[in-house]
Each structure stands twice: as structure tokens, then as C-alpha cells.
Write a protein that holds these residues in place. Structure first.
Motif, PDB file in Angstrom:
ATOM      1  N   MET A 118       0.859  -1.175   0.000  1.00  0.00           N
ATOM      2  CA  MET A 118       0.000   0.000   0.000  1.00  0.00           C
ATOM      3  C   MET A 118       0.901   1.234   0.000  1.00  0.00           C
ATOM      4  SD  MET A 118      -3.058   1.260   2.577  1.00  0.00           S
ATOM      5  CE  MET A 118      -3.370  -0.354   3.117  1.00  0.00           C
ATOM      6  N   LEU A 162      -2.719   6.048   0.162  1.00  0.00           N
ATOM      7  CA  LEU A 162      -3.786   5.222   0.726  1.00  0.00           C
ATOM      8  C   LEU A 162      -3.719   5.177   2.244  1.00  0.00           C
ATOM      9  CD1 LEU A 162      -3.800   2.266  -1.824  1.00  0.00           C
ATOM     10  CD2 LEU A 162      -5.552   4.018  -1.544  1.00  0.00           C
ATOM     11  N   ARG A 163      -2.519   5.077   2.790  1.00  0.00           N
ATOM     12  CA  ARG A 163      -2.360   5.051   4.257  1.00  0.00           C
ATOM     13  C   ARG A 163      -2.891   6.330   4.901  1.00  0.00           C
ATOM     14  NH1 ARG A 163       2.509   3.255   2.772  1.00  0.00           N
ATOM     15  NH2 ARG A 163       2.927   1.064   3.077  1.00  0.00           N
ATOM     16  N   LEU A 207     -11.599   5.639   2.811  1.00  0.00           N
ATOM     17  CA  LEU A 207     -11.304   4.279   2.338  1.00  0.00           C
ATOM     18  C   LEU A 207     -12.575   3.539   1.928  1.00  0.00           C
ATOM     19  CD1 LEU A 207      -8.518   3.182   4.835  1.00  0.00           C
ATOM     20  CD2 LEU A 207      -8.275   3.489   2.352  1.00  0.00           C
ATOM     21  N   LEU A 242     -13.603   4.904  -1.378  1.00  0.00           N
ATOM     22  CA  LEU A 242     -12.690   4.412  -2.397  1.00  0.00           C
ATOM     23  C   LEU A 242     -12.959   2.948  -2.727  1.00  0.00           C
ATOM     24  CD1 LEU A 242     -10.312   5.113  -4.241  1.00  0.00           C
ATOM     25  CD2 LEU A 242      -8.782   4.438  -2.348  1.00  0.00           C
ATOM     26  N   TYR A 279     -13.554   1.478  -6.366  1.00  0.00           N
ATOM     27  CA  TYR A 279     -12.806   0.340  -6.912  1.00  0.00           C
ATOM     28  C   TYR A 279     -13.756  -0.751  -7.420  1.00  0.00           C
ATOM     29  CZ  TYR A 279      -8.215   1.869  -5.094  1.00  0.00           C
ATOM     30  OH  TYR A 279      -7.050   2.530  -4.838  1.00  0.00           O
TER      31      TYR A 279
END
Length: 171
Positions: free
Chosen positions: A1, A5-6, A13, A16, A20
Motif C-alpha cells: 500500500m 492510501l495510508r 477508504l 474508495l 474500486y
């Protein structure tokens, strides 16, 4: 990752993840429609079946490991795994156990069928793909699980959903 993203919050998230999932459905649809236009529906369906045969086993293996399911988790394990499939974040679905103890999975709002309808393309005849996709996924979770189509295009018999599948332990 990666660091980008972190740095995202849980809410970001989650959003997202839905993006995705929608992107995966869109990618599947764009390659399928490209092949459908060029080679026809029969050829596109043959390739789709083979793609989902391989992908569904990989997806099942990864989700099974993620959930730390035992070797034979049965229908309870499948009930935990099905909602975690990539497409589950893109489609509206539901799970229930029927009076015989079988697991029934229904997609009540399908992005693929919605997109084809919006484009005036007619519904995707996905039953043959679904039989492979859901059957392979179920067997990837527990090889004793069989899959039966209850309703799916082009043989949709349940107007309350886009497709419905029944899973039971094989005798």
C-alpha cells in the motif's frame, strides 16, 4: 500500500472501496462489450465464462484467507464470504437461509444490467457465466458446496431481483 492510501480516513477508504468495485465492474463490461461488438455475443460469452472461472477461484481463495476460514466452512463460511466479493460493493444484494437450510443469494440491483439498459443494449444473458462464477466461488470456499440458478437472464423468473442463486452442501 502506498502513502496516499495510508493517509486516507476510514470514511475515505470506504468511499474508495466502492469506487474500486464500480471500476472493476466497468472494466469487466468494457472488455466484454469490445469483444461483443467485434466477435459477437457467443464469442464474448465464451471468453467471459473462462475469465470468471479463473477469477472466481482466485477471489474465493483470497477472501477465505482474509476471513481465516477453516478448510470446510460450509454455508456459514460462504455467507460470510459472498458479501465481500468485489462486485458486492458495486451491487445491491441480499443473503438468507431458506426453509431447507440452503443459502440464497440475490442481486437486487445490478450495475451491469442497469448500464446495458441505459445504453439500449438489452440485458446481458449472464446465466451461463453466473453458473460458473458463483459455482466456482462457492467451491473455492468449500468444495462440498453446489450452486443452482434460481433466476437469471435470459431465464429470469423473479421480477424482484436481477439474479438469484441457491447454495447447498452436496450430499
Amino acid at each position: 500500500m502506498n502513502d496516499a492510501l495510508r493517509a486516507l480516513s476510514r470514511d475515505e477508504l470506504e468511499k474508495l472501496l466502492v469506487i474500486y468495485a464500480k471500476n472493476l465492474v466497468a472494466l469487466d463490461g468494457t472488455w466484454f462489450q469490445s469483444l461483443e461488438r467485434r466477435e459477437g455475443m457467443d464469442a464474448a460469452m465464451r471468453h467471459d465464462v473462462e475469465a470468471w472461472r479463473r477469477f472466481s477461484r482466485v477471489e474465493a481463495r483470497r477472501i477465505k484467507a482474509f476471513l481465516d476460514l477453516e478448510e470446510h466452512p460450509g454455508l456459514a463460511g460462504l455467507a460470510r464470504a459472498l458479501p465481500l466479493r468485489c462486485q458486492s460493493a458495486a451491487n445491491a444484494d441480499e443473503l438468507r437461509f431458506d426453509e431447507d437450510g440452503a443459502l440464497v443469494y440475490r442481486i437486487t440491483d445490478c450495475r451491469v444490467q442497469n448500464a446495458r439498459e441505459r445504453k439500449g443494449m438489452g440485458f446481458h444473458p449472464c446465466k451461463s457465466v453466473g453458473e460458473v462464477e458463483y459455482g466456482e466461488f462457492a467451491r473455492g470456499i468449500d468444495e462440498r458446496i453446489g450452486c443452482e440458478c434460481l433466476s437469471c437472464f435470459p431465464e429470469a423468473t423473479d421480477a424482484t431481483c436481477n439474479c438469484a442463486w441457491r447454495f447447498a452442501l452436496d450430499a
